[in-house]
Design a protein around this motif. Structure first.
Motif, mmCIF file in Angstrom:
data_model
loop_
_atom_site.group_PDB
_atom_site.id
_atom_site.type_symbol
_atom_site.label_atom_id
_atom_site.label_comp_id
_atom_site.label_asym_id
_atom_site.label_seq_id
_atom_site.Cartn_x
_atom_site.Cartn_y
_atom_site.Cartn_z
ATOM 1 N N ILE A 1 0.807 -1.216 0.000
ATOM 2 C CA ILE A 1 0.000 0.000 0.000
ATOM 3 C C ILE A 1 0.842 1.269 0.000
ATOM 4 N N TYR A 2 2.092 1.187 0.381
ATOM 5 C CA TYR A 2 2.908 2.388 0.501
ATOM 6 C C TYR A 2 3.281 2.931 -0.881
ATOM 7 N N PRO A 3 3.539 4.234 -0.983
ATOM 8 C CA PRO A 3 3.837 4.844 -2.291
ATOM 9 C C PRO A 3 5.181 4.379 -2.846
ATOM 10 N N LYS A 4 5.392 4.645 -4.113
ATOM 11 C CA LYS A 4 6.616 4.240 -4.797
ATOM 12 C C LYS A 4 7.686 5.306 -4.593
ATOM 13 N N TRP A 5 8.247 5.307 -3.394
ATOM 14 C CA TRP A 5 9.352 6.205 -3.077
ATOM 15 C C TRP A 5 10.656 5.424 -3.056
ATOM 16 N N SER A 6 11.753 6.143 -3.249
ATOM 17 C CA SER A 6 13.048 5.463 -3.248
ATOM 18 C C SER A 6 13.426 4.948 -1.871
ATOM 19 N N THR A 7 12.780 5.465 -0.832
ATOM 20 C CA THR A 7 13.088 5.020 0.530
ATOM 21 C C THR A 7 12.246 3.829 0.966
ATOM 22 N N PHE A 8 11.359 3.347 0.084
ATOM 23 C CA PHE A 8 10.532 2.178 0.377
ATOM 24 C C PHE A 8 10.853 1.064 -0.604
ATOM 25 N N VAL A 9 11.033 -0.150 -0.072
ATOM 26 C CA VAL A 9 11.226 -1.334 -0.902
ATOM 27 C C VAL A 9 10.043 -2.249 -0.650
ATOM 28 N N LYS A 10 9.206 -2.403 -1.685
ATOM 29 C CA LYS A 10 7.983 -3.185 -1.552
ATOM 30 C C LYS A 10 8.152 -4.543 -2.225
ATOM 31 N N LYS A 11 7.217 -5.413 -1.916
ATOM 32 C CA LYS A 11 7.223 -6.734 -2.528
ATOM 33 C C LYS A 11 6.831 -6.631 -3.995
ATOM 34 N N VAL A 12 7.418 -7.493 -4.808
ATOM 35 C CA VAL A 12 7.048 -7.554 -6.221
ATOM 36 C C VAL A 12 5.686 -8.237 -6.333
ATOM 37 N N PRO A 13 4.652 -7.561 -6.843
ATOM 38 C CA PRO A 13 3.330 -8.204 -6.949
ATOM 39 C C PRO A 13 3.324 -9.274 -8.040
ATOM 40 N N SER A 14 2.768 -10.420 -7.721
ATOM 41 C CA SER A 14 2.679 -11.554 -8.662
ATOM 42 C C SER A 14 4.030 -11.822 -9.312
ATOM 43 N N PRO A 15 5.044 -12.176 -8.537
ATOM 44 C CA PRO A 15 6.383 -12.357 -9.111
ATOM 45 C C PRO A 15 6.435 -13.519 -10.103
ATOM 46 N N ARG A 16 7.143 -13.284 -11.190
ATOM 47 C CA ARG A 16 7.351 -14.310 -12.211
ATOM 48 C C ARG A 16 8.849 -14.461 -12.455
ATOM 49 N N GLN B 1 12.417 -16.967 -11.403
ATOM 50 C CA GLN B 1 13.099 -17.362 -10.179
ATOM 51 C C GLN B 1 13.686 -16.168 -9.429
ATOM 52 N N LYS B 2 14.201 -15.193 -10.159
ATOM 53 C CA LYS B 2 14.833 -14.035 -9.526
ATOM 54 C C LYS B 2 13.810 -13.210 -8.742
ATOM 55 N N ARG B 3 12.669 -12.933 -9.376
ATOM 56 C CA ARG B 3 11.646 -12.136 -8.701
ATOM 57 C C ARG B 3 11.016 -12.904 -7.543
ATOM 58 N N LYS B 4 10.819 -14.181 -7.694
ATOM 59 C CA LYS B 4 10.259 -14.990 -6.610
ATOM 60 C C LYS B 4 11.205 -15.029 -5.405
ATOM 61 N N LEU B 5 12.505 -15.134 -5.677
ATOM 62 C CA LEU B 5 13.476 -15.149 -4.591
ATOM 63 C C LEU B 5 13.478 -13.809 -3.841
ATOM 64 N N PHE B 6 13.399 -12.709 -4.604
ATOM 65 C CA PHE B 6 13.364 -11.395 -3.972
ATOM 66 C C PHE B 6 12.094 -11.223 -3.135
ATOM 67 N N ALA B 7 10.945 -11.626 -3.661
ATOM 68 C CA ALA B 7 9.690 -11.493 -2.923
ATOM 69 C C ALA B 7 9.710 -12.311 -1.639
ATOM 70 N N LYS B 8 10.291 -13.488 -1.705
ATOM 71 C CA LYS B 8 10.384 -14.335 -0.519
ATOM 72 C C LYS B 8 11.273 -13.703 0.547
ATOM 73 N N ALA B 9 12.421 -13.165 0.130
ATOM 74 C CA ALA B 9 13.330 -12.527 1.090
ATOM 75 C C ALA B 9 12.725 -11.250 1.666
ATOM 76 N N GLN B 10 12.017 -10.485 0.819
ATOM 77 C CA GLN B 10 11.407 -9.248 1.305
ATOM 78 C C GLN B 10 10.311 -9.539 2.325
ATOM 79 N N GLU B 11 9.482 -10.522 2.067
ATOM 80 C CA GLU B 11 8.421 -10.882 3.012
ATOM 81 C C GLU B 11 8.995 -11.388 4.326
#
Length: 263
Positions: free
Chosen positions: A204-219, A221-231
């Motif tokens: 829900i947070y805005p797209k600012w450079s100081t916020f790192v959000k989860k990749v929505p619907s990651p596709r 292996q690279k994006r899935k790995l990042f989403a898992k680590a971020q969560e």
């Protein structure tokens, strides 16, 4: 609570607030001691019990129990705020950045999120303002927590009808950054230079450079790995909220005071 911690708190509170000093009445009978009043306040905070329960356990009146709780909390904030409710310094930032390196999120300063606290005795005239998606009056707490459950930023008091973005717009967390007096965190990513740290957030947070959000619907292996680590690392603030409510049960149940300033 350990005896040593209790005995560290009790004399400081008694010295700061004369209300907790044991006195004699006009009949020269001793009144309630600071041990009774502080024990009452701590049990109400830790277990979320009502004043009726404290009447039998500590032999204290309901009005005195409520007054002890209010004065105890105010004294604790005034006494220990400089040590525990303060902004980050260089040593704190270095420790947070070192942990970010271990978690594969270099230059991360923590996770930010909001929590709602139900307000049982919200005045009827304010219920519409404080009722959000759960259709009950709540008050919002915004916090930034680190891996060791240190809540180094807390912003509390907005009505429950606000979402995380509305709370962020009123929050003082980036006020120093806007004024240009925030502590610098220098790093570079893919040739881009940055001078501020970043926080892990939900979608829900805005797209600012100081916020790192989860990749929505990651596709992929690279994006899935990042989403898992971020969560996995963003749950630090969720875990901090859970431990906060488990340690202080008064926040797990509906708030029973009538004024927002008291809460």
């Amino acid at each position: 609570m350990s005896r040593s911690l209790f005995l560290r708190i009790q004399p400081k509170v008694e010295t700061y607030e004369p209300y907790f000093i044991q006195k004699r009445d006009n009949a020269q009978r001793l009144g309630l001691s600071s041990l009774q009043k502080i024990t009452t306040a701590l049990r109400m905070i830790a277990y979320g019990v009502t004043t009726n329960f404290m009447d039998e356990y500590v032999r204290i009146g309901e009005s005195t129990a409520i007054e002890s709780l209010e004065k105890f909390v105010k004294a604790m904030v005034d006494i220990f705020s400089k040590e525990y409710l303060r902004s980050l310094n260089n040593e704190d930032i270095a420790r947070l950045l070192a942990n970010g390196e271990r978690c594969r999120f270099p230059r991360m300063l923590g996770s930010i999120d909001c929590m709602h606290w139900k307000w049982k005795n919200c005045p009827a005239a304010w219920k519409g303002q404080y009722s959000g998606y759960i259709r009950e009056p709540t008050i919002v707490l915004e916090a930034v927590a680190s891996f060791d459950l240190w809540i180094w930023h807390a912003f509390f008091g907005l009505s429950g009808s606000n979402n995380d973005i509305n709370v962020l717009e009123r929050s003082p967390i980036f006020s120093e950054l806007e004024q240009g007096c925030a502590l610098a965190v220098n790093y570079s990513i893919k040739g881009h230079e940055y001078t501020i740290g970043y926080y892990l957030t939900d979608g829900i947070y805005p797209k600012w450079s100081t916020f790192v959000k989860k990749v929505p619907s990651p596709r992929g292996q690279k994006r899935k790995l990042f989403a898992k680590a971020q969560e996995a690392n963003r749950k630090d603030v969720e875990r901090a909220f859970g431990v906060l409510q488990a340690t202080f049960a008064i926040e797990r149940g509906p708030a029973r005071f009538f004024y927002c300033e008291t809460l």
